[in-house]
Motif scaffolding. Structure first.
Motif, PDB file in Angstrom:
ATOM      1  N   SER A 120      21.370  11.844 -21.027  1.00  0.00           N
ATOM      2  CA  SER A 120      20.868  10.116 -20.712  1.00  0.00           C
ATOM      3  C   SER A 120      22.764   9.453 -20.216  1.00  0.00           C
ATOM      4  CB  SER A 120      20.462  10.019 -21.712  1.00  0.00           C
ATOM      5  OG  SER A 120      20.895   8.453 -22.633  1.00  0.00           O
ATOM      6  N   GLY A 121      22.078   8.017 -18.898  1.00  0.00           N
ATOM      7  CA  GLY A 121      22.857   7.444 -18.888  1.00  0.00           C
ATOM      8  C   GLY A 121      23.282   8.044 -17.576  1.00  0.00           C
ATOM      9  N   CYS A 122      22.887   8.791 -16.939  1.00  0.00           N
ATOM     10  CA  CYS A 122      23.306   9.342 -15.007  1.00  0.00           C
ATOM     11  C   CYS A 122      22.394   7.872 -14.649  1.00  0.00           C
ATOM     12  CB  CYS A 122      23.204  10.434 -15.145  1.00  0.00           C
ATOM     13  SG  CYS A 122      24.460  11.664 -16.212  1.00  0.00           S
ATOM     14  N   GLY A 123      23.476   7.528 -14.118  1.00  0.00           N
ATOM     15  CA  GLY A 123      21.896   6.708 -12.637  1.00  0.00           C
ATOM     16  C   GLY A 123      22.860   6.812 -11.505  1.00  0.00           C
ATOM     17  N   ASP A 124      22.942   5.857 -10.793  1.00  0.00           N
ATOM     18  CA  ASP A 124      23.247   5.431  -8.963  1.00  0.00           C
ATOM     19  C   ASP A 124      24.863   6.919  -8.658  1.00  0.00           C
ATOM     20  OD1 ASP A 124      21.292   4.183  -9.950  1.00  0.00           O
ATOM     21  OD2 ASP A 124      21.895   2.152  -8.032  1.00  0.00           O
ATOM     22  N   SER A 125      25.979   6.331  -9.452  1.00  0.00           N
ATOM     23  CA  SER A 125      26.699   6.706  -8.626  1.00  0.00           C
ATOM     24  C   SER A 125      26.763   8.568  -9.769  1.00  0.00           C
ATOM     25  CB  SER A 125      28.398   6.805 -10.072  1.00  0.00           C
ATOM     26  OG  SER A 125      28.556   7.024 -11.153  1.00  0.00           O
ATOM     27  N   SER A 126      26.282   8.918 -10.636  1.00  0.00           N
ATOM     28  CA  SER A 126      25.953  10.905 -10.707  1.00  0.00           C
ATOM     29  C   SER A 126      25.471  11.285  -9.727  1.00  0.00           C
ATOM     30  CB  SER A 126      25.236  10.725 -12.072  1.00  0.00           C
ATOM     31  OG  SER A 126      26.224  10.335 -12.502  1.00  0.00           O
ATOM     32  N   TYR A 127      23.669  10.335  -9.354  1.00  0.00           N
ATOM     33  CA  TYR A 127      23.289  10.978  -8.994  1.00  0.00           C
ATOM     34  C   TYR A 127      23.921  11.164  -6.981  1.00  0.00           C
ATOM     35  CZ  TYR A 127      18.863  11.417 -11.249  1.00  0.00           C
ATOM     36  OH  TYR A 127      17.921  11.450 -12.158  1.00  0.00           O
ATOM     37  N   ASN A 128      24.464  10.161  -6.660  1.00  0.00           N
ATOM     38  CA  ASN A 128      25.606   9.976  -5.188  1.00  0.00           C
ATOM     39  C   ASN A 128      26.228  11.061  -4.979  1.00  0.00           C
ATOM     40  OD1 ASN A 128      25.486   9.132  -2.563  1.00  0.00           O
ATOM     41  ND2 ASN A 128      27.519   7.166  -3.446  1.00  0.00           N
ATOM     42  N   LEU A 129      27.069  11.480  -6.476  1.00  0.00           N
ATOM     43  CA  LEU A 129      27.931  12.397  -6.304  1.00  0.00           C
ATOM     44  C   LEU A 129      27.059  13.709  -6.468  1.00  0.00           C
ATOM     45  CD1 LEU A 129      31.193  12.836  -7.531  1.00  0.00           C
ATOM     46  CD2 LEU A 129      30.345  13.664  -9.177  1.00  0.00           C
ATOM     47  N   ALA A 130      26.244  13.879  -6.659  1.00  0.00           N
ATOM     48  CA  ALA A 130      25.500  15.559  -6.917  1.00  0.00           C
ATOM     49  C   ALA A 130      24.835  15.608  -5.342  1.00  0.00           C
ATOM     50  CB  ALA A 130      24.176  15.347  -7.780  1.00  0.00           C
ATOM     51  N   PHE A 131      24.467  14.845  -4.969  1.00  0.00           N
ATOM     52  CA  PHE A 131      24.210  14.345  -3.573  1.00  0.00           C
ATOM     53  C   PHE A 131      24.969  15.228  -2.129  1.00  0.00           C
ATOM     54  CE2 PHE A 131      23.424  12.551   1.094  1.00  0.00           C
ATOM     55  CZ  PHE A 131      22.027  13.496   1.369  1.00  0.00           C
ATOM     56  N   ASN A 132      26.354  14.309  -2.803  1.00  0.00           N
ATOM     57  CA  ASN A 132      27.316  14.705  -1.179  1.00  0.00           C
ATOM     58  C   ASN A 132      28.072  15.921  -2.178  1.00  0.00           C
ATOM     59  OD1 ASN A 132      26.879  12.817  -0.327  1.00  0.00           O
ATOM     60  ND2 ASN A 132      28.561  10.854  -2.206  1.00  0.00           N
ATOM     61  N   GLU A 133      27.556  16.724  -3.213  1.00  0.00           N
ATOM     62  CA  GLU A 133      28.404  17.890  -3.671  1.00  0.00           C
ATOM     63  C   GLU A 133      27.797  19.170  -3.225  1.00  0.00           C
ATOM     64  OE1 GLU A 133      32.019  17.632  -5.916  1.00  0.00           O
ATOM     65  OE2 GLU A 133      33.184  15.371  -5.199  1.00  0.00           O
ATOM     66  N   ILE A 134      25.800  18.411  -4.109  1.00  0.00           N
ATOM     67  CA  ILE A 134      25.661  19.548  -4.126  1.00  0.00           C
ATOM     68  C   ILE A 134      24.268  19.289  -2.849  1.00  0.00           C
ATOM     69  CG2 ILE A 134      23.708  20.786  -5.688  1.00  0.00           C
ATOM     70  CD1 ILE A 134      25.428  19.969  -7.858  1.00  0.00           C
ATOM     71  N   ILE A 135      23.719  18.618  -2.702  1.00  0.00           N
ATOM     72  CA  ILE A 135      22.206  18.433  -2.140  1.00  0.00           C
ATOM     73  C   ILE A 135      22.511  18.537  -1.111  1.00  0.00           C
ATOM     74  CG2 ILE A 135      20.028  17.029  -1.531  1.00  0.00           C
ATOM     75  CD1 ILE A 135      20.402  16.246  -4.711  1.00  0.00           C
ATOM     76  N   GLU A 136      23.068  18.101  -0.504  1.00  0.00           N
ATOM     77  CA  GLU A 136      23.667  18.105   0.779  1.00  0.00           C
ATOM     78  C   GLU A 136      24.340  19.225   1.623  1.00  0.00           C
ATOM     79  OE1 GLU A 136      24.953  14.332   4.433  1.00  0.00           O
ATOM     80  OE2 GLU A 136      26.671  15.255   2.681  1.00  0.00           O
ATOM     81  N   PRO A 137      25.648  19.750   1.083  1.00  0.00           N
ATOM     82  CA  PRO A 137      25.866  20.833   1.888  1.00  0.00           C
ATOM     83  C   PRO A 137      24.582  22.495   1.758  1.00  0.00           C
ATOM     84  CG  PRO A 137      27.060  20.289  -0.574  1.00  0.00           C
ATOM     85  CD  PRO A 137      26.548  18.990   0.037  1.00  0.00           C
ATOM     86  N   ILE A 138      24.047  22.524   0.367  1.00  0.00           N
ATOM     87  CA  ILE A 138      22.747  23.618   0.409  1.00  0.00           C
ATOM     88  C   ILE A 138      22.254  23.355   1.496  1.00  0.00           C
ATOM     89  CG2 ILE A 138      21.407  24.638  -0.781  1.00  0.00           C
ATOM     90  CD1 ILE A 138      23.416  24.281  -3.734  1.00  0.00           C
ATOM     91  N   LEU A 139      21.909  22.037   0.957  1.00  0.00           N
ATOM     92  CA  LEU A 139      20.720  21.424   2.947  1.00  0.00           C
ATOM     93  C   LEU A 139      21.119  22.712   3.742  1.00  0.00           C
ATOM     94  CD1 LEU A 139      18.673  18.812   0.975  1.00  0.00           C
ATOM     95  CD2 LEU A 139      17.778  21.126   1.882  1.00  0.00           C
ATOM     96  N   ILE A 140      21.917  21.497   3.911  1.00  0.00           N
ATOM     97  CA  ILE A 140      23.092  22.552   6.205  1.00  0.00           C
ATOM     98  C   ILE A 140      23.173  23.644   5.771  1.00  0.00           C
ATOM     99  CG2 ILE A 140      25.141  22.045   7.113  1.00  0.00           C
ATOM    100  CD1 ILE A 140      25.423  19.281   5.546  1.00  0.00           C
ATOM    101  N   GLN A 141      23.323  24.375   5.087  1.00  0.00           N
ATOM    102  CA  GLN A 141      23.044  25.424   4.730  1.00  0.00           C
ATOM    103  C   GLN A 141      22.167  26.648   4.537  1.00  0.00           C
ATOM    104  OE1 GLN A 141      26.839  27.182   2.107  1.00  0.00           O
ATOM    105  NE2 GLN A 141      27.057  24.525   1.815  1.00  0.00           N
ATOM    106  N   PHE A 142      21.612  26.053   4.034  1.00  0.00           N
ATOM    107  CA  PHE A 142      19.909  26.537   3.951  1.00  0.00           C
ATOM    108  C   PHE A 142      19.121  25.758   5.092  1.00  0.00           C
ATOM    109  CE2 PHE A 142      15.148  26.036   2.352  1.00  0.00           C
ATOM    110  CZ  PHE A 142      14.747  27.476   2.589  1.00  0.00           C
TER     111      PHE A 142
END
Ligand SMILES: [Zn+2]
Length: 334
Positions: free
Chosen positions: A204-226
């Motif tokens: 609860s309470g997670c928003g813009d900066s947390s999603y941005n962090l998840a994108f940069n550190e998890i979503i983008e690198p995994i998509l690039i490798q996949f």
């Protein structure tokens, strides 16, 4: 490219239920006012063969023949349900195929939503898993498909359907501890599908900066490798700070920037093959403006947004992002 059918306006739930046709009416009205409701593709109904790529025949026949009554405490069935849900699955198939063939983003404005429906079950306002059906129908051409689920709820149905697969990567951001109760960071899939389920269970309470962090550190690198051949996105706007169903706090610009970054990745990784499919979102003005912003960007246009307060500027979800990275490090370089 917009995929839409007036069938999607059927009243499937009892009156005053949050998953109402008013949701889609608000989206269409918002698009019309901005002169963005153009280039409409009308899908046909998913066939039984298409639905059985993803669901058991027993489940399909159950939805078809049940009549009226509750499938689960929050999900009703009536005589229109099968037809409408089959059109929604058909809309998803159409959207994914169009994006794949035309090398352009598509947006399927679907009702009912789908990501809580599994092989043999529905629930959470879902009957057939639209995005999963579309992925399964495309697998003969695209053997690596990424599904990103940014609805505020975990897509337990989509996770279940692909938990054993190394051809379909499932990444979900969602609020932990609310319906449907699944989506732990430690759950990474089963057997050869291990590492191909990535859960980011925000608090609860997670928003813009947390999603941005998840994108940069998890979503983008995994998509690039996949290296996906296409990216399919379950778009629920119920992680928005205006939405009554979750206590996540994404703003409209936060949503748009996340979706825009995913679109940019689709450009570099898979020739702009990306398809967005509507899931939840129950505060109509925020739902409508986030979708309008995405569809406007297909034509290089921008729209004005009104829900712009950034509540999470300080990475409230940082510890969760770290936990997900730890769980996924055996499978991906993070
Ligand atoms: Zn949701």
């Amino acid at each position: 490219m917009i995929i839409y059918h007036s069938k999607f306006l059927s009243q499937l739930q009892p009156l005053h239920h949050p998953e109402s046709p008013l949701r889609l009416k608000a989206v269409v009205k918002g698009l019309e006012e901005l002169n963005l409701f153009n280039n409409i593709h009308k899908p046909s109904k998913a066939s039984i063969e298409e639905l059985t790529t993803t669901h058991s025949l027993e489940h399909i026949n159950f939805i078809k023949n049940f009549g009226e009554g509750y499938l689960s405490p929050d999900t009703y069935l009536n005589n229109d349900t099968f037809e409408t849900a089959a059109y929604a699955a058909g809309g998803a198939i159409h959207a994914a195929k169009l994006a794949y063939e035309k090398l352009k983003p598509s947006f399927a404005l679907l009702r009912p939503p789908g990501h809580h429906a599994a092989f043999d079950t529905g629930g959470g306002f879902c009957y057939f898993n639209n995005i999963a059906v579309s992925a399964n129908c495309l697998l003969d051409r695209a053997d690596r498909i990424a599904i990103l689920d940014i609805d505020g709820h975990h897509g337990n149905g989509t996770q279940d359907i692909f938990s054993n697969s190394n051809k379909v990567l499932y990444i979900s951001t969602h609020q932990w501890g609310i319906y449907p109760g699944t989506g732990l960071a430690e759950y990474v899939g089963e057997r050869k599908g291990r590492g191909y389920t990535v859960n980011i269970p925000f608090i609860s309470g997670c928003g813009d900066s947390s999603y941005n962090l998840a994108f940069n550190e998890i979503i983008e690198p995994i998509l690039i490798q996949f290296k996906p051949k296409i990216i399919l996105v379950s778009v629920g706007v119920d992680a928005h700070y205006k939405d009554p169903m979750t206590s996540l706090l994404l703003s409209s610009p936060g949503y748009f920037s996340l979706l825009e970054k995913i679109m940019n990745l689709a450009r570099t990784l898979c020739n702009r093959r990306i398809s967005f499919m509507l899931e939840g979102g129950y505060h109509l003005p925020s739902l409508s403006e986030v979708i309008a912003a995405v569809i406007a960007s297909f034509e290089g246009k921008e729209v004005g947004l009104q829900f712009v307060t950034e509540y999470d500027t300080n990475f409230k979800g940082k510890a969760i992002v770290e936990k997900v990275k730890t769980a996924q490090r055996s499978y991906w370089e993070l």
